[in-house]
Write a protein that holds these residues in place. Structure first.
Motif, PDB file in Angstrom:
ATOM      1  N   UNK A  32       0.821  -1.200   0.000  1.00 48.61           N
ATOM      2  CA  UNK A  32       0.000   0.000   0.000  1.00 48.61           C
ATOM      3  C   UNK A  32       0.852   1.247   0.000  1.00 48.61           C
ATOM      4  N   UNK A  33       0.236   2.337   0.363  1.00 51.14           N
ATOM      5  CA  UNK A  33       0.905   3.627   0.364  1.00 51.14           C
ATOM      6  C   UNK A  33       1.796   3.802   1.591  1.00 51.14           C
ATOM      7  N   UNK A  34       1.377   3.285   2.727  1.00 57.25           N
ATOM      8  CA  UNK A  34       2.148   3.459   3.965  1.00 57.25           C
ATOM      9  C   UNK A  34       3.499   2.728   3.929  1.00 57.25           C
ATOM     10  N   UNK A  35       3.578   1.502   3.432  1.00 57.59           N
ATOM     11  CA  UNK A  35       4.915   0.876   3.322  1.00 57.59           C
ATOM     12  C   UNK A  35       5.854   1.651   2.408  1.00 57.59           C
ATOM     13  N   UNK A  60       6.282  11.459  13.718  1.00 63.68           N
ATOM     14  CA  UNK A  60       4.932  11.145  13.239  1.00 63.68           C
ATOM     15  C   UNK A  60       4.793   9.660  12.905  1.00 63.68           C
ATOM     16  N   UNK A  61       5.819   9.080  12.323  1.00 65.82           N
ATOM     17  CA  UNK A  61       5.774   7.665  11.988  1.00 65.82           C
ATOM     18  C   UNK A  61       5.731   6.795  13.243  1.00 65.82           C
ATOM     19  N   UNK A  62       6.499   7.141  14.241  1.00 63.05           N
ATOM     20  CA  UNK A  62       6.468   6.398  15.512  1.00 63.05           C
ATOM     21  C   UNK A  62       5.106   6.533  16.165  1.00 63.05           C
ATOM     22  N   UNK A  63       4.564   7.741  16.166  1.00 61.89           N
ATOM     23  CA  UNK A  63       3.240   7.967  16.743  1.00 61.89           C
ATOM     24  C   UNK A  63       2.176   7.165  15.994  1.00 61.89           C
ATOM     25  N   UNK A  64       2.260   7.146  14.681  1.00 57.39           N
ATOM     26  CA  UNK A  64       1.326   6.377  13.849  1.00 57.39           C
ATOM     27  C   UNK A  64       1.421   4.896  14.171  1.00 57.39           C
ATOM     28  N   UNK A  65       2.656   4.385  14.262  1.00 61.81           N
ATOM     29  CA  UNK A  65       2.845   2.958  14.537  1.00 61.81           C
ATOM     30  C   UNK A  65       2.348   2.577  15.929  1.00 61.81           C
ATOM     31  N   UNK A  66       2.540   3.473  16.897  1.00 61.73           N
ATOM     32  CA  UNK A  66       2.060   3.179  18.252  1.00 61.73           C
ATOM     33  C   UNK A  66       0.536   3.151  18.307  1.00 61.73           C
ATOM     34  N   UNK A  67      -0.101   4.049  17.567  1.00 61.19           N
ATOM     35  CA  UNK A  67      -1.567   4.101  17.596  1.00 61.19           C
ATOM     36  C   UNK A  67      -2.219   3.017  16.740  1.00 61.19           C
ATOM     37  N   UNK A  68      -1.741   2.848  15.530  1.00 61.33           N
ATOM     38  CA  UNK A  68      -2.417   1.957  14.602  1.00 61.33           C
ATOM     39  C   UNK A  68      -1.669   0.644  14.346  1.00 61.33           C
ATOM     40  N   UNK A  69      -0.474   0.530  14.881  1.00 65.00           N
ATOM     41  CA  UNK A  69       0.304  -0.694  14.830  1.00 65.00           C
ATOM     42  C   UNK A  69       0.484  -1.242  13.484  1.00 65.00           C
TER      43      UNK A  69
END
Length: 82
Positions: A3-6, A73-82
Motif C-alpha cells: 500500500x501507500x504506507x509501506x 509522526x511515523x512512531x506515533x502512527x505505529x504506536x496508535x495503529x500498529x
C-alpha cells in the motif's frame, strides 16, 4: 499487501540511512568526502561521483529537521495503529 504506507516508510528509512552517513568515518574512507569550497564555474563539469557526494551532503543538511518530524509522526502512527 502493498500500500501507500509501506512506500512512505521505505522512503523515510532510505533518507534516514543517507542522513546518518558520517563524512569523517565512512565517506572519507572510501574517498567520497565533500570538497571544502567548490570553485566558481566548476559545477558544470562535475563527475557523477562529485554529484552524488553533493547530493548526500545536501540531503544531510536539508533533511535534518524534517526527518525529526517525520520520524516522530511515523512512531506515533505505529504506536496508535500498529
Amino acid at each position: 499487501m502493498f500500500g501507500f504506507m509501506p512506500l512512505i516508510k521505505m522512503i523515510i528509512l532510505i533518507v534516514n540511512a543517507v542522513a546518518i552517513l558520517s563524512e569523517d568515518r565512512f565517506l572519507a574512507r572510501i574517498g567520497w568526502a565533500a570538497q571544502a569550497e567548490p570553485q566558481f564555474g566548476v559545477g558544470q563539469d562535475m563527475s557523477i561521483k562529485a554529484k552524488i557526494v553533493n547530493l548526500i551532503s545536501a540531503t544531510r543538511l536539508l533533511t535534518r529537521m524534517p526527518l525529526i518530524l517525520f520520524n516522530s509522526l511515523l512512531i506515533f502512527y505505529e504506536l496508535l495503529l500498529g
